[in-house]
Design a protein around this motif. Structure first.
Motif, PDB file in Angstrom:
ATOM      1  N   ILE A  10       3.463  51.561 -27.557  1.00 57.29           N
ATOM      2  CA  ILE A  10       4.582  51.180 -28.408  1.00 57.29           C
ATOM      3  C   ILE A  10       5.441  52.432 -29.210  1.00 57.29           C
ATOM      4  N   ALA A  11       4.681  52.958 -29.775  1.00 53.46           N
ATOM      5  CA  ALA A  11       5.390  54.247 -30.424  1.00 53.46           C
ATOM      6  C   ALA A  11       5.854  55.368 -29.429  1.00 53.46           C
ATOM      7  N   THR A  12       5.495  55.389 -28.147  1.00 56.00           N
ATOM      8  CA  THR A  12       6.096  56.234 -27.384  1.00 56.00           C
ATOM      9  C   THR A  12       7.532  55.556 -26.883  1.00 56.00           C
ATOM     10  N   PHE A  13       7.396  54.341 -26.611  1.00 56.43           N
ATOM     11  CA  PHE A  13       8.514  53.699 -26.124  1.00 56.43           C
ATOM     12  C   PHE A  13       9.853  53.752 -27.144  1.00 56.43           C
ATOM     13  N   PHE A  14       9.395  53.662 -28.521  1.00 60.96           N
ATOM     14  CA  PHE A  14      10.381  53.881 -29.484  1.00 60.96           C
ATOM     15  C   PHE A  14      10.988  55.311 -29.454  1.00 60.96           C
ATOM     16  N   VAL A  15      10.071  56.214 -29.410  1.00 59.69           N
ATOM     17  CA  VAL A  15      10.325  57.916 -29.395  1.00 59.69           C
ATOM     18  C   VAL A  15      11.283  57.868 -28.159  1.00 59.69           C
ATOM     19  N   MET A  16      11.031  57.238 -27.226  1.00 60.82           N
ATOM     20  CA  MET A  16      11.724  57.525 -25.929  1.00 60.82           C
ATOM     21  C   MET A  16      13.200  57.074 -26.265  1.00 60.82           C
ATOM     22  N   GLU A  17      13.538  56.292 -27.056  1.00 59.07           N
ATOM     23  CA  GLU A  17      15.131  55.822 -27.048  1.00 59.07           C
ATOM     24  C   GLU A  17      15.676  57.236 -27.954  1.00 59.07           C
ATOM     25  N   PHE A  18      15.252  58.013 -28.729  1.00 61.98           N
ATOM     26  CA  PHE A  18      15.844  59.054 -29.097  1.00 61.98           C
ATOM     27  C   PHE A  18      15.669  59.973 -28.127  1.00 61.98           C
ATOM     28  N   MET A  19      14.744  60.234 -27.242  1.00 65.12           N
ATOM     29  CA  MET A  19      14.785  61.363 -26.298  1.00 65.12           C
ATOM     30  C   MET A  19      15.760  60.887 -25.367  1.00 65.12           C
ATOM     31  N   ALA A  20      16.073  59.740 -25.217  1.00 59.59           N
ATOM     32  CA  ALA A  20      17.048  59.269 -24.176  1.00 59.59           C
ATOM     33  C   ALA A  20      18.516  59.436 -24.646  1.00 59.59           C
ATOM     34  N   TRP A  21      18.557  59.352 -26.071  1.00 57.64           N
ATOM     35  CA  TRP A  21      19.838  59.769 -26.760  1.00 57.64           C
ATOM     36  C   TRP A  21      20.231  60.995 -26.673  1.00 57.64           C
ATOM     37  N   VAL A  77      -2.562  59.246 -21.232  1.00 59.28           N
ATOM     38  CA  VAL A  77      -2.303  58.014 -20.337  1.00 59.28           C
ATOM     39  C   VAL A  77      -1.555  57.073 -20.985  1.00 59.28           C
ATOM     40  N   TRP A  78      -1.726  56.774 -22.114  1.00 61.52           N
ATOM     41  CA  TRP A  78      -1.049  55.673 -23.029  1.00 61.52           C
ATOM     42  C   TRP A  78       0.494  56.119 -23.066  1.00 61.52           C
ATOM     43  N   ILE A  79       0.752  57.542 -23.350  1.00 65.44           N
ATOM     44  CA  ILE A  79       1.893  58.071 -23.389  1.00 65.44           C
ATOM     45  C   ILE A  79       2.738  57.918 -22.177  1.00 65.44           C
ATOM     46  N   TYR A  86       9.523  52.156 -21.190  1.00 60.62           N
ATOM     47  CA  TYR A  86      10.923  52.538 -21.511  1.00 60.62           C
ATOM     48  C   TYR A  86      11.792  52.580 -20.399  1.00 60.62           C
ATOM     49  N   GLY A  87      11.282  53.263 -19.342  1.00 60.82           N
ATOM     50  CA  GLY A  87      12.126  53.358 -18.059  1.00 60.82           C
ATOM     51  C   GLY A  87      12.124  51.965 -17.619  1.00 60.82           C
ATOM     52  N   PHE A  88      11.344  51.034 -17.468  1.00 61.17           N
ATOM     53  CA  PHE A  88      11.714  49.616 -16.963  1.00 61.17           C
ATOM     54  C   PHE A  88      12.586  49.037 -17.792  1.00 61.17           C
ATOM     55  N   CYS A 134      28.227  56.603 -28.856  1.00 62.36           N
ATOM     56  CA  CYS A 134      27.278  55.699 -28.701  1.00 62.36           C
ATOM     57  C   CYS A 134      26.279  55.929 -27.298  1.00 62.36           C
ATOM     58  N   PHE A 135      25.578  57.191 -27.561  1.00 61.67           N
ATOM     59  CA  PHE A 135      24.854  57.439 -26.373  1.00 61.67           C
ATOM     60  C   PHE A 135      23.244  56.802 -26.395  1.00 61.67           C
ATOM     61  N   GLY A 136      23.148  55.923 -27.165  1.00 64.81           N
ATOM     62  CA  GLY A 136      21.762  55.376 -27.113  1.00 64.81           C
ATOM     63  C   GLY A 136      21.796  53.957 -26.187  1.00 64.81           C
ATOM     64  N   MET A 137      20.741  53.538 -26.058  1.00 65.42           N
ATOM     65  CA  MET A 137      20.646  52.363 -25.335  1.00 65.42           C
ATOM     66  C   MET A 137      20.430  50.918 -26.020  1.00 65.42           C
ATOM     67  N   LEU A 138      19.117  51.150 -26.705  1.00 63.14           N
ATOM     68  CA  LEU A 138      18.599  50.017 -27.404  1.00 63.14           C
ATOM     69  C   LEU A 138      18.866  49.681 -29.016  1.00 63.14           C
ATOM     70  N   ILE A 139      19.344  51.050 -29.499  1.00 64.61           N
ATOM     71  CA  ILE A 139      19.397  51.162 -30.965  1.00 64.61           C
ATOM     72  C   ILE A 139      20.892  50.805 -30.962  1.00 64.61           C
ATOM     73  N   VAL A 140      21.461  49.953 -31.457  1.00 57.28           N
ATOM     74  CA  VAL A 140      22.980  49.550 -31.413  1.00 57.28           C
ATOM     75  C   VAL A 140      23.757  49.953 -32.791  1.00 57.28           C
ATOM     76  N   PRO A 141      24.910  50.643 -32.879  1.00 59.57           N
ATOM     77  CA  PRO A 141      25.333  50.889 -34.318  1.00 59.57           C
ATOM     78  C   PRO A 141      25.765  49.506 -34.850  1.00 59.57           C
ATOM     79  N   LYS A 142      25.365  49.446 -36.003  1.00 54.34           N
ATOM     80  CA  LYS A 142      25.493  48.284 -37.002  1.00 54.34           C
ATOM     81  C   LYS A 142      27.030  47.548 -36.901  1.00 54.34           C
ATOM     82  N   LYS A 143      28.074  48.360 -36.839  1.00 57.47           N
ATOM     83  CA  LYS A 143      29.407  47.735 -36.611  1.00 57.47           C
ATOM     84  C   LYS A 143      29.430  46.934 -35.199  1.00 57.47           C
TER      85      LYS A 143
END
Length: 159
Positions: A10-21, A77-79, A86-88, A134-143
């Protein structure tokens, strides 16, 4: 099973959002524009050169899982599983839901999903590599989320 494995996934999944951004902003809209351009300036055909970026995440995921298993390094392995998860999610949100490259997940009626589509549309209004937002995918700007919640409430009150 190690108790920390799912936490690491789960931690890796969330870090991947910032890597993807960061990858999207600085590589895809930078040196990798040659591959990403056809994603903004649509060309005929099902596949895009942009699909090449799949390998940027698939290869490290595969290597972490394979080499981790071979060497009994379950942290790797878990990473690898987290990167794959995240890719899925990226595939489901970006290719299936947002760009509708497949004919499923089209009628999701929720403010969060509406905000994701809006932020992505804002990103795609720029056809060139400069002036993006708006370069991210899952984290959306609040506006965009607030705007989607208002639209959703209005839509529900009319029905």
């Amino acid at each position: 099973m190690y108790w920390w494995g799912p936490f690491l996934l789960i931690a890796t999944f969330f870090v991947m959002e910032f890597m993807a951004w960061a990858t999207h902003k600085y590589i895809m809209h930078g040196l990798g524009w040659y591959f990403h351009k056809d994603h903004h300036q649509v060309e005929p055909g099902f596949f895009e050169k942009n699909d090449f970026f799949f390998l940027i995440y698939a290869i490290p995921s595969w290597l972490c899982i394979m080499l981790g298993m071979m060497n009994n390094n379950y942290i790797a392995v878990w990473i690898g599983y987290g990167i794959a998860a995240y890719g899925f999610a990226y595939f489901l949100f970006h290719d299936v839901y947002i760009h509708r490259r497949f004919k499923w997940l089209r009628n999701i009626d929720h403010p969060y999903f509406m905000a994701i589509r809006k932020a992505h549309k804002v990103h795609h209004k720029h056809l060139g590599k400069a002036h993006g937002e708006c370069f991210g995918m899952l984290i959306v700007p609040k506006k965009y989320y607030r705007e989607a919640k208002r639209s959703f409430a209005i839509k529900k009150s009319k029905s």
